[in-house]
Motif scaffolding. Structure first.
Motif, PDB file in Angstrom:
ATOM      1  N   GLY A  27      -2.042  13.426   5.829  1.00 18.63           N
ATOM      2  CA  GLY A  27      -1.718  12.992   4.608  1.00 18.63           C
ATOM      3  C   GLY A  27      -0.237  13.108   4.367  1.00 18.63           C
ATOM      4  O   GLY A  27       0.287  13.756   3.222  1.00 18.63           O
ATOM      5  N   ASN A  28       0.592  12.901   5.485  1.00 20.42           N
ATOM      6  CA  ASN A  28       2.122  12.809   5.252  1.00 20.42           C
ATOM      7  C   ASN A  28       2.477  11.631   4.951  1.00 20.42           C
ATOM      8  O   ASN A  28       3.063  10.773   5.670  1.00 20.42           O
ATOM      9  CB  ASN A  28       2.765  13.280   6.631  1.00 20.42           C
ATOM     10  CG  ASN A  28       4.348  13.758   6.467  1.00 20.42           C
ATOM     11  OD1 ASN A  28       4.885  13.067   5.584  1.00 20.42           O
ATOM     12  ND2 ASN A  28       4.740  14.322   7.611  1.00 20.42           N
ATOM     13  N   ASP A  32      -4.526   3.626   6.777  1.00 17.59           N
ATOM     14  CA  ASP A  32      -4.635   3.898   8.217  1.00 17.59           C
ATOM     15  C   ASP A  32      -5.791   2.655   8.725  1.00 17.59           C
ATOM     16  O   ASP A  32      -5.836   2.425   9.892  1.00 17.59           O
ATOM     17  CB  ASP A  32      -5.915   5.124   8.261  1.00 17.59           C
ATOM     18  CG  ASP A  32      -6.306   5.526   9.833  1.00 17.59           C
ATOM     19  OD1 ASP A  32      -7.441   5.477  10.102  1.00 17.59           O
ATOM     20  OD2 ASP A  32      -5.318   5.494  10.554  1.00 17.59           O
ATOM     21  N   GLY A  33      -6.568   2.216   7.863  1.00 19.27           N
ATOM     22  CA  GLY A  33      -7.330   1.114   7.900  1.00 19.27           C
ATOM     23  C   GLY A  33      -6.542  -0.181   8.313  1.00 19.27           C
ATOM     24  O   GLY A  33      -6.673  -1.025   9.265  1.00 19.27           O
ATOM     25  N   ALA A  89       0.822  -1.165  -0.037  1.00 18.24           N
ATOM     26  CA  ALA A  89      -0.117  -0.012  -0.199  1.00 18.24           C
ATOM     27  C   ALA A  89       0.679   1.292  -0.142  1.00 18.24           C
ATOM     28  O   ALA A  89       0.717   2.269  -0.589  1.00 18.24           O
ATOM     29  CB  ALA A  89      -0.930   0.027   1.150  1.00 18.24           C
ATOM     30  N   LEU A  90       1.842   1.271   0.572  1.00 14.50           N
ATOM     31  CA  LEU A  90       2.777   2.428   0.748  1.00 14.50           C
ATOM     32  C   LEU A  90       3.895   2.415  -0.473  1.00 14.50           C
ATOM     33  O   LEU A  90       4.147   3.676  -0.684  1.00 14.50           O
ATOM     34  CB  LEU A  90       3.986   2.167   1.655  1.00 14.50           C
ATOM     35  CG  LEU A  90       3.584   2.488   3.303  1.00 14.50           C
ATOM     36  CD1 LEU A  90       4.350   1.938   4.442  1.00 14.50           C
ATOM     37  CD2 LEU A  90       3.280   4.122   3.366  1.00 14.50           C
ATOM     38  N   SER A  92      -0.796   8.012  -2.470  1.00 11.77           N
ATOM     39  CA  SER A  92      -0.818   7.546  -1.300  1.00 11.77           C
ATOM     40  C   SER A  92      -2.558   7.055  -0.936  1.00 11.77           C
ATOM     41  O   SER A  92      -3.235   8.261  -0.970  1.00 11.77           O
ATOM     42  CB  SER A  92      -0.008   7.687  -0.140  1.00 11.77           C
ATOM     43  OG  SER A  92       1.169   8.069  -0.380  1.00 11.77           O
ATOM     44  N   ASP A  93      -2.927   5.934  -0.615  1.00 14.63           N
ATOM     45  CA  ASP A  93      -4.446   5.779  -0.221  1.00 14.63           C
ATOM     46  C   ASP A  93      -4.082   6.051   1.300  1.00 14.63           C
ATOM     47  O   ASP A  93      -4.381   4.738   1.782  1.00 14.63           O
ATOM     48  CB  ASP A  93      -4.912   4.574  -0.851  1.00 14.63           C
ATOM     49  CG  ASP A  93      -6.411   4.292  -0.129  1.00 14.63           C
ATOM     50  OD1 ASP A  93      -7.022   3.384  -1.062  1.00 14.63           O
ATOM     51  OD2 ASP A  93      -6.825   5.080   0.549  1.00 14.63           O
TER      52      ASP A  93
END
Lengths: 167, 150
Positions: free
Chosen positions: B107-108, B75-76, B63-64, B69-70
């Motif tokens: 959002g970093n 976060d999930g 995901a990263l 970026s989502d």
């Protein structure tokens, strides 16, 4: 008063989508001498209760403890479904969550949850369940005696519409 | 008795895990649930944690890599990691996961990546220490390997 064997242990239905937390809550409950059924979703919880089968309770469940954050049906959704059901609305429901969000906690309590536990749930939390179970058992016994009284007094009448009972 | 030095070593290892902040009191809660019916309860739960963590780390790595970026997805995933870490008392890993989620909220992406590298280090260290701990506990045998109130 003679107690049936099934009355000696309370049966708790635990709902959590994560395996670790399911194992934990199961052990916590068993350590506190409860009979436990653990399922991984709200849908499975409703199936287990028999909510899909003519709204008739298949098994006796004395308390439901559910995680809040679950995919699909959240613990809150499950709470609402239980409380909206005529057969199951009196089953005490406890919510667990890893997030400390006051508005979430208040909403759950306002909508019928007996307790809200922050995760990780500990033995001290599980100890808080017993009063809710004892209160309900006493009430159930009172209701059973009332039902018995009605059976032996045929001059008492209740209006019935098809399957619905009007109290 | 040859067991005594090992018992002392085990107690010392256990103490250092708490003193150095790798574990918090939730680990003690797990130990208190361990009994004759479930003599390996703590190790079983920790083993589930390793499995879960491996899955989450893989998913987070993937995901990263995505651009953009989502953060919601990130976060999930980290919410899950925080939860399981919290359930076993993995204090440092939990702290990194909290920090990661802060970076998600703001959002970093850079902060997320940095924190994730740190988290993986903490996780690896904890896992190594716990594996040593349980290995030693097993060698000592079925006698209690931690202070348990009875």
């Amino acid at each position: 008063m003679v107690m049936a064997a099934s009355e000696t242990k309370f049966h708790v239905l635990a709902v959590d989508d994560t395996l670790i937390d399911r194992k934990l809550i199961e052990k916590l409950l068993k350590t506190s001498s409860y009979q436990v059924t653990a399922v991984d979703s709200g849908t499975k919880a409703l199936e287990f209760l028999g909510l899909n089968n003519n709204d008739h309770q298949d098994v006796e469940v004395n308390l439901i403890i559910t995680d809040y954050c679950m995919p699909g049906m959240t613990g809150y959704d499950l709470l609402r479904k239980i409380k909206e059901s005529s057969s199951f609305k009196d089953i005490p429901v406890v919510i667990m969550s890893s997030d400390n969000i006051p508005s979430r906690i208040n909403r759950c309590l306002e909508d019928g949850a007996e307790e809200f536990f922050l995760k990780p749930v500990q033995l001290s939390d599980v100890n808080k369940l017993r009063p809710h179970l004892m209160k309900r058992r006493t009430q159930t016994n009172v209701n059973k005696r009332k039902a018995m009284d009605e059976i032996v007094s045929p001059d008492r009448t209740r209006a019935r519409y098809n399957e619905l009972e009007v109290n | 008795m040859e067991r005594n030095p090992m018992r002392r070593q085990l107690a010392s290892l256990r103490k250092s895990l708490f003193d150095q902040g790798y574990l918090d009191e939730q680990f003690i809660e797990l130990e208190q649930l361990q009994d004759d019916a479930n003599p390996n309860f703590v190790e079983e739960v920790v083993t589930l944690y390793y499995r879960d963590s491996a899955r989450l780390i893989l998913n987070l790595d993937h995901a990263l890599e995505r651009r953009p970026s989502d953060f919601s997805k990130l976060d999930g995933l980290m919410h899950q990691f925080k939860g399981s870490s919290s359930s076993i008392g993995a204090k440092k890993v939990k702290a990194e996961s909290t920090l990661f989620r802060e970076y998600c909220k703001s959002g970093n992406a850079e902060g997320c990546m940095r924190t994730f590298q740190q988290l993986k280090k903490e996780y690896a260290t904890l896992r190594k220490k716990l594996e040593t701990y349980f290995q030693l506990a097993r060698q000592i045998g079925p006698m209690e390997s931690a202070n348990r109130p009875k």
